[in-house]
Design a protein around this motif. Structure first.
Motif, short mmCIF file in Angstrom:
data_model
loop_
_atom_site.label_atom_id
_atom_site.label_comp_id
_atom_site.label_asym_id
_atom_site.label_seq_id
_atom_site.Cartn_x
_atom_site.Cartn_y
_atom_site.Cartn_z
N THR A 169 15.41 39.58 -77.80
CA THR A 169 16.78 39.98 -77.46
C THR A 169 16.89 41.49 -77.28
N THR A 170 15.97 42.24 -77.90
CA THR A 170 15.99 43.70 -77.72
C THR A 170 15.58 44.08 -76.30
N SER A 171 14.98 43.12 -75.58
CA SER A 171 14.57 43.38 -74.20
C SER A 171 15.49 42.66 -73.21
N GLY A 172 16.58 42.12 -73.71
CA GLY A 172 17.53 41.49 -72.82
C GLY A 172 17.46 39.99 -72.76
N GLY A 173 16.46 39.37 -73.37
CA GLY A 173 16.37 37.92 -73.35
C GLY A 173 17.17 37.30 -74.50
N ASN A 174 17.25 35.95 -74.49
CA ASN A 174 17.97 35.31 -75.60
C ASN A 174 17.03 34.82 -76.70
N ASN A 196 11.96 33.26 -80.83
CA ASN A 196 11.35 34.58 -80.85
C ASN A 196 11.72 35.29 -82.16
N ALA A 197 10.76 36.00 -82.75
CA ALA A 197 11.05 36.78 -83.95
C ALA A 197 11.93 37.98 -83.64
N ASN A 198 12.19 38.21 -82.35
CA ASN A 198 13.11 39.25 -81.87
C ASN A 198 12.72 40.65 -82.29
N GLN A 199 11.40 40.89 -82.26
CA GLN A 199 10.89 42.24 -82.48
C GLN A 199 9.76 42.48 -81.48
N ASN A 200 9.80 43.63 -80.85
CA ASN A 200 8.69 44.00 -79.98
C ASN A 200 7.58 44.58 -80.84
N LEU A 241 9.94 40.10 -89.50
CA LEU A 241 10.82 39.10 -90.12
C LEU A 241 10.93 37.89 -89.22
N LEU A 242 10.58 36.73 -89.76
CA LEU A 242 10.66 35.50 -88.99
C LEU A 242 12.12 35.05 -88.89
N PRO A 243 12.49 34.40 -87.81
CA PRO A 243 13.88 33.97 -87.64
C PRO A 243 14.24 32.84 -88.61
N THR A 244 15.51 32.79 -88.98
CA THR A 244 16.01 31.66 -89.78
C THR A 244 16.11 30.45 -88.87
#
Length: 468
Positions: free
Chosen positions: A209-214, A287-291, A309-312
């Motif tokens: 999500t930090t790169s614009g994806g969901n 996605n763990a939402n970290q680059n 941090l792994l996603p909930t």
């Protein structure tokens, strides 16, 4: 008076040698008693007060000489709860006062013993062969700290050891600089990367999500995603109730610095499988939402903490939350690998399911160590031990126990330089050959004293014959 004095002196000799023989007899009788300390005999002459030129040899008195501080041989028993002290020191024990089972009350007095053949009774108390109960302090299995300041009679129960939810997965791996995905083709620039959102179903973009994806991969795009990523290993994790579920990791490279701007570093995204059988719009991976970025030497540069941090998410009905993938900063690298696959050197997590106590052993530091069915090994209690400045001045009690006296001094808590040997018991320090040698000497000395009495009797008979 000289003849009568000779008689009384000889009688004192008989009494002294009888006392010595009694000690020898007790030593031999207990030559196989665990932790027994032999009693030697010393003799002291008793001189009546008289002028210097009229002093006589006098009579004799016998006294006990303790050997409490002399260690016996250690013998292996293969019983985990048995323990022997190698060096100076004593186990602290107590006696039953009244009651049975869990209603047992104790005298709350500290006694001391070297007899370490402890074993569990039906109620979880550690009792030695003479019926003395081992004392110590409980240890908090969570913090590892000793509970309380005074030793109490130890009771180790078979209660279930609680589950612990996974909070951390230790991850040590090398990620290949060029991932060998199904779609990768070295003749096509960027074919090894996770493709732009345009190649996925509308509303689904697996990029961070930090790169614009969901940050999600749905069932419709599962085949496409698997072809653009590589497996990163799996770990079994646990929730707070000890329910296990498998966390499958998958890595996808999203940018390659060699391709030039806008890429400024080799960047990867980590995905966790939520439902690998997903279809339609159901989420398959998150996605763990970290680059995760690497420099030109293959060292990880982001995240700076080295933790991901792994996603909930809910996997097979089990919710996982708050789990961190820890790399230690240097545990995750990006180096060339001809296989093009991830080399996961270590994947270990810190959670576990509930378990029951399987076995108990005793460590060299005097800790009662419990091994549980869930693989956990925890210190349950600290055995109470003590030393004395004058150990030979302790008062002997039945069953190889000793009691503090004024002469022995106060107990010094701990083993000092000594240690415990688990699965062993200290044997009696009686030397049979030595005792039999002393028995022969004692017998001869006793016979000699009887000869003195016989001679004195003859002398008195001659005195009585004078008046006839």
């Amino acid at each position: 008076m000289g003849v009568f004095s000779a008689l009384t002196t000889a009688v004192s000799g008989l009494q002294a040698q009888s006392y010595a023989l009694e000690n020898i007899s007790g030593n031999i009788a207990n030559s196989r008693t665990a932790g027994f300390k032999r009693v030697d005999t010393t003799f002291s002459d008793l001189i009546p007060d008289s002028a210097l030129n009229r002093q006589i040899a006098g009579s004799v008195a016998a006294y006990s000489q303790a050997t409490t501080t002399i260690q016996g041989d250690l013998s292996a028993t293969k019983i985990d709860t048995n323990a022997a002290i190698n060096g100076d020191g004593f186990f602290v024990v107590d006696q039953r006062q009244s009651g049975l089972g869990t209603n047992t009350t104790f005298t709350n007095a500290n006694l001391y013993t070297r007899r370490g053949d402890f074993d569990f009774d039906a109620n979880g108390y550690l009792v030695n062969g003479a019926g003395y109960f081992l004392k110590g302090q409980k240890i908090d299995t969570v913090t590892g700290q000793v509970v309380g300041s005074q030793p109490e009679v130890l009771r180790i129960t078979q209660e279930q050891y609680p589950a612990k939810a996974t909070t951390s997965i230790e991850y040590r791996a090398n990620i290949p600089a060029y991932p060998a995905t199904t779609r990768s083709d070295k003749t096509v620039v960027g074919s090894e990367l996770l493709q732009p959102a345009a190649s996925y179903t509308a509303g689904s973009d697996p990029h961070s999500t930090t790169s614009g994806g969901n940050g999600v991969v749905i069932g419709t795009d599962l085949t496409n995603f698997l072809a653009q990523s590589i497996p990163g290993g799996a770990a079994t994790v646990y929730d707070s109730l000890g329910k296990a579920t498998s966390v499958d990791l998958r890595w996808a490279k999203v940018s390659n610095v060699s391709a030039g701007p806008p890429a400024v570093a080799d960047t990867w995204n980590l995905f966790v499988a939520e439902n690998t059988s997903a279809t339609g719009a159901t989420v398959a991976y998150r996605n763990a939402n970290q680059n995760i970025t690497f420099d030109s030497t293959g060292q990880m540069t982001a995240p700076a903490s080295g933790n991901i941090l792994l996603p909930t998410m809910t996997i097979a009905g089990t919710t996982i939350t708050g789990i961190s993938l820890t790399t230690g900063g240097t545990g995750l690298t990006q180096n060339g690998d001809v296989s093009g696959q991830i080399d996961a050197r270590s994947i270990r997590q810190d959670g576990y399911t509930a378990g029951t106590l399987d076995r108990v052993s005793i460590s060299a530091q005097g800790q009662v160590i419990g091994t549980f069915s869930n693989g956990q090994v925890k210190a349950l209690a600290q055995i109470a031990t003590a030393r004395f400045n004058a150990g030979n001045a302790l008062k002997r009690l039945d069953g190889g126990a000793f009691e503090e006296t004024i002469e022995s001094g106060a107990p010094i808590v701990g083993l000092g330089t000594s240690d415990l040997i688990g699965g062993n018991v200290e044997q009696s320090n009686t030397d049979i050959a030595d005792e039999f040698s002393k028995m022969i000497v004692t017998q001869q000395a006793y016979s000699a004293n009887t000869k003195v009495i016989t001679t004195a009797q003859d002398m008195l008979r001659d005195v009585f014959a004078i008046i006839r």
